[in-house]
Design an enzyme around this catalytic site. Sequence first.
Site, short mmCIF file in Angstrom:
data_model
loop_
_atom_site.label_atom_id
_atom_site.label_comp_id
_atom_site.label_asym_id
_atom_site.label_seq_id
_atom_site.Cartn_x
_atom_site.Cartn_y
_atom_site.Cartn_z
CB CYS A 116 12.61 -10.07 2.31
SG CYS A 116 12.26 -8.44 1.61
CB CYS A 135 10.08 -6.88 8.45
SG CYS A 135 9.29 -8.23 7.55
CD GLU A 144 5.78 -18.63 7.97
OE1 GLU A 144 6.09 -19.35 8.93
OE2 GLU A 144 5.81 -17.40 8.02
CB CYS A 160 -1.47 -12.75 3.53
SG CYS A 160 0.11 -11.91 3.66
CB CYS A 201 1.97 -7.27 8.75
SG CYS A 201 0.50 -7.05 7.79
CB CYS A 248 12.05 -3.51 6.79
SG CYS A 248 11.79 -3.01 5.07
#
Length: 352
Positions: free
Chosen positions: A116, A123, A96, A109, A339, A120
């Site tokens: 990932c 997230c 994305e 962005c 985010c 975290c």
Amino acid sequence: MNRLDISRNFFGISELELQEKFSDWKVETYRVHQVFTWVYHYHCRDFNEMTNLSKSLRSQLAENFHFALPQIQSRTHSKDGSIKYLLELEDGAVVESVWMPSESRKTLCLSTQVGCRLNCSFCLTASLGLKRNLNTAEIIGQHLAINAELKEEDQITNIVFMGMGEPLDNLGPVVGALRLMISPQAMKISTRKVTVSTSGLVDKMKAFQNENLSINLAISLNASDNATRDRLMPINKKYPIEVLIECLKQYPLKPQRRHTIEYVLLAGINDSDEDAQRLAKWLKGVPSKINLIPFNSFDSSEYRPPSKERVLKFQNYLIEQNFSAFIRQNRATDILGACGQLAAQSEASATS
Ligand code: SAH
């Protein structure tokens, strides 16, 4: 074998690589500049149209390189004007990118990894795990593919590496992409208009510094004590706050530049007055500006954003201590484009 299988995507080629290739081929190196101008300034995607090159060089180029950009699979429009793009890569993987307009700039962005691996806890991308790294062509390709469909006045002016993935966990391809972005022969974007966000991989930050790119770093600090940061960002066990802060103090900056410190505010977790005080202590002597990001929720999350009053109190304390502290306006939250909300699900509701 199909010709595409042996030829390389031109968007992953650096000027230096093309120069080497040209010297192997006994072609004058100034021709590299001509090819880059065709591709990045005139947006030419066919070597045969490069009429100031000899026919033989054109066919040699066509035998060795092809042009491939990520395919736009869908666009989801936010009420605030942002657009979340779902992009399909050559192997079918999807990432994305989010385009965010404001009066003064149009920011893209972009993603650096499919998923990932940093895990975290706040997230959404973490839930995917790391599927694979993007290559240089796929990183700049997000910009090129999206810009190609935007109107003149909507063309991207700023880039933030804050989409899916940890940029410094994919250092080589990210540096390759940055070099093409800032090169005057290629995408010609000012280094001031590009920001790479990292969870604080200290060794990689040093390696990044050695690349001498003069690109701004944003550091996701997100907690004011190690116990909390350990819980939020497992990478803290490897690079605890004091090590990260020391790295920032040593990190050479150009005059007038500052590090951006990102701090996601989570109600009852890292948003107390004591947190603000500890944060101010850590950042004393670090040339920085602080971006406070009220948590962007998603369904499976145990966290909540703090109240507006709490966020303002946190910010005010930092301002009283002479820090530049901003509250990052949440963009595209209604389309899970903010985010930490990117997870590249194909959405049936997406508008194409
Ligand atoms: N891996 C990089 C870049 C991607 S995250 C990094 O960690 O910096 C970009 C920013 O979004 C980071 O500052 C991160 O802390 C923040 N973020 C992640 N999830 C979030 C969420 N759910 N709400 C608000 N900010 C979030």
